[in-house]
Design an enzyme around this catalytic site. Structure first.
Site, PDB file in Angstrom:
ATOM      1  N   ASP A 164      45.388  52.606  39.890  1.00  0.00           N
ATOM      2  CA  ASP A 164      44.623  51.415  39.514  1.00  0.00           C
ATOM      3  C   ASP A 164      43.152  51.756  39.302  1.00  0.00           C
ATOM      4  O   ASP A 164      42.272  51.066  39.786  1.00  0.00           O
ATOM      5  CB  ASP A 164      44.788  50.318  40.572  1.00  0.00           C
ATOM      6  CG  ASP A 164      44.236  48.967  40.124  1.00  0.00           C
ATOM      7  OD1 ASP A 164      44.115  48.753  38.904  1.00  0.00           O
ATOM      8  OD2 ASP A 164      43.923  48.135  40.998  1.00  0.00           O
ATOM      9  N   HIS A 177      43.658  45.794  50.139  1.00  0.00           N
ATOM     10  CA  HIS A 177      44.814  46.677  50.176  1.00  0.00           C
ATOM     11  C   HIS A 177      44.393  48.131  50.311  1.00  0.00           C
ATOM     12  O   HIS A 177      43.236  48.490  50.056  1.00  0.00           O
ATOM     13  CB  HIS A 177      45.658  46.509  48.908  1.00  0.00           C
ATOM     14  CG  HIS A 177      44.850  46.531  47.641  1.00  0.00           C
ATOM     15  ND1 HIS A 177      44.426  45.384  47.007  1.00  0.00           N
ATOM     16  CD2 HIS A 177      44.350  47.557  46.912  1.00  0.00           C
ATOM     17  CE1 HIS A 177      43.711  45.699  45.935  1.00  0.00           C
ATOM     18  NE2 HIS A 177      43.654  47.018  45.859  1.00  0.00           N
ATOM     19  N   GLN A 225      50.012  49.597  46.187  1.00  0.00           N
ATOM     20  CA  GLN A 225      48.851  49.060  46.907  1.00  0.00           C
ATOM     21  C   GLN A 225      49.340  48.040  47.929  1.00  0.00           C
ATOM     22  O   GLN A 225      49.777  46.949  47.563  1.00  0.00           O
ATOM     23  CB  GLN A 225      47.857  48.426  45.921  1.00  0.00           C
ATOM     24  CG  GLN A 225      47.161  49.453  45.033  1.00  0.00           C
ATOM     25  CD  GLN A 225      46.422  48.829  43.855  1.00  0.00           C
ATOM     26  OE1 GLN A 225      47.036  48.188  42.999  1.00  0.00           O
ATOM     27  NE2 GLN A 225      45.117  49.006  43.800  1.00  0.00           N
ATOM     28  N   ARG A 278      30.325  46.658  47.081  1.00  0.00           N
ATOM     29  CA  ARG A 278      31.034  45.713  46.224  1.00  0.00           C
ATOM     30  C   ARG A 278      32.370  45.415  46.907  1.00  0.00           C
ATOM     31  O   ARG A 278      33.240  46.274  47.013  1.00  0.00           O
ATOM     32  CB  ARG A 278      31.272  46.309  44.836  1.00  0.00           C
ATOM     33  CG  ARG A 278      32.091  45.439  43.897  1.00  0.00           C
ATOM     34  CD  ARG A 278      32.344  46.215  42.596  1.00  0.00           C
ATOM     35  NE  ARG A 278      33.202  45.493  41.662  1.00  0.00           N
ATOM     36  CZ  ARG A 278      34.533  45.547  41.657  1.00  0.00           C
ATOM     37  NH1 ARG A 278      35.177  46.268  42.570  1.00  0.00           N
ATOM     38  NH2 ARG A 278      35.231  44.889  40.768  1.00  0.00           N
ATOM     39  N   ASP A 295      35.628  44.494  46.950  1.00  0.00           N
ATOM     40  CA  ASP A 295      36.652  44.368  45.928  1.00  0.00           C
ATOM     41  C   ASP A 295      37.808  43.504  46.408  1.00  0.00           C
ATOM     42  O   ASP A 295      38.273  43.629  47.546  1.00  0.00           O
ATOM     43  CB  ASP A 295      37.172  45.759  45.552  1.00  0.00           C
ATOM     44  CG  ASP A 295      38.205  45.697  44.449  1.00  0.00           C
ATOM     45  OD1 ASP A 295      37.815  45.441  43.296  1.00  0.00           O
ATOM     46  OD2 ASP A 295      39.404  45.869  44.746  1.00  0.00           O
ATOM     47  N   GLU A 313      33.125  40.577  44.894  1.00  0.00           N
ATOM     48  CA  GLU A 313      33.878  40.658  43.638  1.00  0.00           C
ATOM     49  C   GLU A 313      34.899  39.524  43.672  1.00  0.00           C
ATOM     50  O   GLU A 313      36.052  39.714  43.995  1.00  0.00           O
ATOM     51  CB  GLU A 313      34.562  42.025  43.519  1.00  0.00           C
ATOM     52  CG  GLU A 313      35.150  42.299  42.135  1.00  0.00           C
ATOM     53  CD  GLU A 313      36.648  42.014  42.050  1.00  0.00           C
ATOM     54  OE1 GLU A 313      37.135  41.746  40.933  1.00  0.00           O
ATOM     55  OE2 GLU A 313      37.332  42.053  43.085  1.00  0.00           O
ATOM     56  N   HIS A 322      33.850  47.049  33.840  1.00  0.00           N
ATOM     57  CA  HIS A 322      34.977  47.974  33.696  1.00  0.00           C
ATOM     58  C   HIS A 322      36.290  47.240  33.460  1.00  0.00           C
ATOM     59  O   HIS A 322      37.273  47.831  33.026  1.00  0.00           O
ATOM     60  CB  HIS A 322      35.106  48.825  34.954  1.00  0.00           C
ATOM     61  CG  HIS A 322      35.647  48.061  36.127  1.00  0.00           C
ATOM     62  ND1 HIS A 322      34.914  47.082  36.762  1.00  0.00           N
ATOM     63  CD2 HIS A 322      36.856  48.091  36.747  1.00  0.00           C
ATOM     64  CE1 HIS A 322      35.646  46.561  37.731  1.00  0.00           C
ATOM     65  NE2 HIS A 322      36.815  47.150  37.750  1.00  0.00           N
ATOM     66  N   ASP A 323      36.332  45.942  33.767  1.00  0.00           N
ATOM     67  CA  ASP A 323      37.568  45.177  33.711  1.00  0.00           C
ATOM     68  C   ASP A 323      37.730  44.497  32.352  1.00  0.00           C
ATOM     69  O   ASP A 323      36.833  44.527  31.505  1.00  0.00           O
ATOM     70  CB  ASP A 323      37.586  44.123  34.821  1.00  0.00           C
ATOM     71  CG  ASP A 323      38.703  44.369  35.823  1.00  0.00           C
ATOM     72  OD1 ASP A 323      39.737  44.920  35.418  1.00  0.00           O
ATOM     73  OD2 ASP A 323      38.540  44.015  36.996  1.00  0.00           O
ATOM     74  N   ARG A 377      42.522  48.850  29.275  1.00  0.00           N
ATOM     75  CA  ARG A 377      41.134  48.699  29.726  1.00  0.00           C
ATOM     76  C   ARG A 377      40.362  50.010  29.615  1.00  0.00           C
ATOM     77  O   ARG A 377      39.129  50.010  29.556  1.00  0.00           O
ATOM     78  CB  ARG A 377      41.093  48.187  31.169  1.00  0.00           C
ATOM     79  CG  ARG A 377      41.548  46.751  31.320  1.00  0.00           C
ATOM     80  CD  ARG A 377      41.610  46.328  32.767  1.00  0.00           C
ATOM     81  NE  ARG A 377      42.587  47.121  33.525  1.00  0.00           N
ATOM     82  CZ  ARG A 377      42.793  46.991  34.829  1.00  0.00           C
ATOM     83  NH1 ARG A 377      42.113  46.091  35.514  1.00  0.00           N
ATOM     84  NH2 ARG A 377      43.686  47.745  35.446  1.00  0.00           N
TER      85      ARG A 377
END
Length: 646
Positions: free
Chosen positions: A136, A179, A247, A277, A279, A321, A390-391, A515
């Site tokens: 991921d 996760h 995950q 960050r 996540d 995030e 980045h997403d 992506r």
């Protein structure tokens, strides 16, 4: 509120500093100041964990003694300047370490590039040790205390952080909270049957409870990771896996998980990480009958973790995030009892979405409606704003906002997906559909900022005018981000107008995830052209540099001040005001490829008949109209106020 410490806690603190009264006093004062926030959060989530204070105190004291002297000095500086993330000179730059410079040692050699651009905040995308691919994009972490072997070592990370501090640049890293990789030590021990570690996860003997949860759970990656539970052959149990089968979701109702992350955060903070960050933070608490996002316990946990850093490492800040609806987003900066006590920074996802929406429609009325829906944030917090990240781009257009301007949410979301995947007639954009969900009609979009803004198609056609318009669109988008008030986050390559990288399909672990089309390797040959404005890279870079310099010299952009919508008399021109003690700033942004005349009366009403454009540094005496060129932008303050001049 100051907390009265028990005799046992006082004794434990005193025993930890037998020969250093100054350190004892500093720790005790901070503990007294923030222990209330810490244990208000802890007790809201773990009311029956009787020994938690003693165990937490041990973690805090150990981290305090391990904290290097130069970081303790930074702590003192930040305590004296609690608004350090809110000042106009804070510009962020975001990159994958291996895409920016191969290794951490390579990144170290490129710090001067970050300095030159004017960044004071450097977010390196996931670099803690992940499982082997697929992982991921690095968000399946196998070891939080190690760096990816191909990037370097934890020592290399500390060296980089120290070099960045010398240039007043804060290092930001991702901390994945929801996760871990199934290869993480905790998951490995759970799979082997260790009861302690099985309690770190959500594990089920059969599908009874998973099926009940699934009734209300969405799918994050319906194309390649449908469902939210995975059967693990080794343990013979079903495991909660929101994002991917590899995950494993953590069970934050277990106080041992909280303690592990308190310790991990302080460990990384002592290596020089200044911004975390957080996540996937919206997902960490599970509740039957809900979508298992944005639960109240999330905010109590974040408040407690933030208090942990305030005691030991107050130089550290949290960035949430949380890509959630506006009515939920403010909770990540703190509402009610948590007001201003959770994350210091949160992504303003809606701003990004509305920028691209208005570029496609050439209409700002939906933009106005969306911004008006945001309640004021706590004044000690700030937004992270961005043009791209980045997403993928998910079209977070609410049905309510759309209805206010006479369109349907579903119809507009469909239009945007069509437009940015080049399916809409006359579209200037070149993007790719990511994760089409036939059940909901959701189609997210991948693509670099420049390709989405039209540069790729313009270059293919050899149309210099369209090249100019594409660069102006990208510059307009960055002007909005830089002029909104908060931390602008510039995504690597956008400063050079880098295009989509279709070579991702040749990398097996990337081929199924488009992506990667907007996650290229840094083009350092292109970067060499950044001072030459006869090139596309130079035009973009120098234009962005001028915007950054204008922002740095405009105190009105301090993030404690809110940007507020002015109802625009022209549906192509967005108007935002910032009411600052030095005077009102009005920002105007033309979303049309045609010049637009804006009636000047809203500017006159705010004392801007005689204005200074902070971007061009020119005086503008306004008559009946202000004319903005195609994709034109202006940051206007009163000219007669000498304190607002350069």
């Amino acid at each position: 509120m100051k907390r009265v410490l028990s005799a046992s806690v006082l004794n434990a603190i005193r025993d930890a500093f037998p020969d250093d009264d100054r350190e004892l006093e500093a720790f005790q004062l901070r503990y007294e100041r923030y222990a209330g926030q810490l244990f208000d959060g802890v007790r809201a989530v773990y009311p029956d964990a009787e020994d938690l204070e003693e165990r937490l105190l041990e973690v805090l004291l150990h981290a305090w003694h391990e904290r290097p002297a130069d970081l303790k000095r930074l702590d003192s500086q930040r305590l004296l300047s609690p608004d350090w993330l809110q000042t106009p000179d804070v510009i962020g730059y975001v990159a994958y370490a291996d895409r920016f410079a191969d290794t951490l040692a390579g990144v170290l050699e490129k710090v001067e590039y970050i300095e030159e651009l004017g960044a004071r905040y450097f977010h390196l995308m996931p670099l803690l040790k992940p499982r082997r691919a697929p992982n991921d994009g690095g968000y399946a972490v196998q070891d939080y205390r190690s760096v990816r072997e191909d990037l370097g070592s934890m020592h290399d990370l500390s060296r980089l952080a120290k070099r960045l501090r010398r240039s007043n640049i804060s290092l930001c890293l991702d901390l994945v909270l929801n996760h871990v990789a199934r290869e993480h030590e905790w998951a490995e021990r759970a799979r082997r049957g260790e009861a302690k570690y099985q309690r770190y996860f959500h594990m089920f003997a059969d599908r009874t409870l998973p099926d009940q949860y699934e009734r209300t759970l969405p799918e994050v990656f319906p194309d390649f990771a449908p469902g939210n539970f995975t059967f693990d052959d080794e343990s013979g149990q079903w495991v909660w896996t929101t994002f991917n089968s590899y995950q494993w979701d953590l069970d934050w109702s277990n106080p041992d998980v909280f303690l592990e992350f308190a310790d991990l955060i302080l460990f990384l903070a002592n290596r020089g990480v200044e911004v975390f960050r957080l996540d996937a933070i919206a997902f960490i608490w599970k509740r039957m009958g809900t979508d298992c996002q944005n639960q109240p316990e999330v905010h109590a946990i974040t408040q407690a973790l933030r208090a942990v850093t305030r005691i030991v490492a107050p130089a550290v800040a949290f960035k949430a995030e949380a890509i959630v609806a506006p009515q939920q987003l403010l909770f990540y900066l703190g509402r009610g009892a948590h007001h201003g006590k959770v994350s210091d920074l949160a992504y303003h996802n809606s701003l990004m979405v509305q920028i691209w929406s208005s570029l496609a429609s050439r209409d700002i009325r939906l933009f106005e409606a969306a911004l008006k829906a945001f309640p004021p944030k706590p004044t000690n917090t700030t937004w992270g704003m961005y043009v791209r990240c980045h997403d993928d781009i998910g079209w977070a257009i609410s049905d309510e906002d759309a209805a206010k301007v006479g369109v349907t949410g579903e119809g507009h979301r469909r239009f945007l997906s069509d437009f940015y995947s080049s399916e809409f007639p006359g579209s200037f954009a070149r993007g790719l559909v990511f994760q089409h969900n036939p059940r909901t009609g959701d189609r997210r979009i991948s693509g670099s900022g420049a390709s989405l803004a039209g540069l790729e198609i313009a270059l293919e056609r050899g149309d210099e005018h369209e090249v100019h318009l594409a660069l102006e669109r990208l510059m307009l988008a960055h002007a909005i981000v830089l002029g909104f008030g908060g931390v602008p986050l510039l995504y690597m390559g956008d400063e050079l107008a880098m295009l989509n990288d279709y070579g991702y399909v040749d990398v097996p672990e990337h081929a199924e995830d488009n992506r990667w089309v907007h996650r290229p390797h840094m083009d350092w040959a292109r970067a060499e052209l950044r001072h030459d404005e006869t090139t596309i890279a130079g035009r973009m870079y120098q234009g962005l540099k001028r915007l950054i310099e204008a922002r740095r010299n405009t105190p009105h952009f301090h993030a404690a001040v809110e940007s507020r919508v002015i109802d625009s008399p022209n549906p192509h021109v967005l108007m935002l005001e910032r009411v600052h003690p030095l005077g009102t700033l009005v920002a105007t942004y033309n979303f049309s490829e045609h010049a637009q005349a804006l009636p000047s009366w809203p500017l006159h009403a705010r004392g801007l008949s005689d204005a200074l454009d902070r971007i061009t540094r020119e005086r503008r005496v306004l008559g009946e109209t202000l004319v903005l060129p195609p994709y034109g932008r202006a940051w206007l303050t009163p000219f007669e106020d000498a304190s607002t001049r350069w």
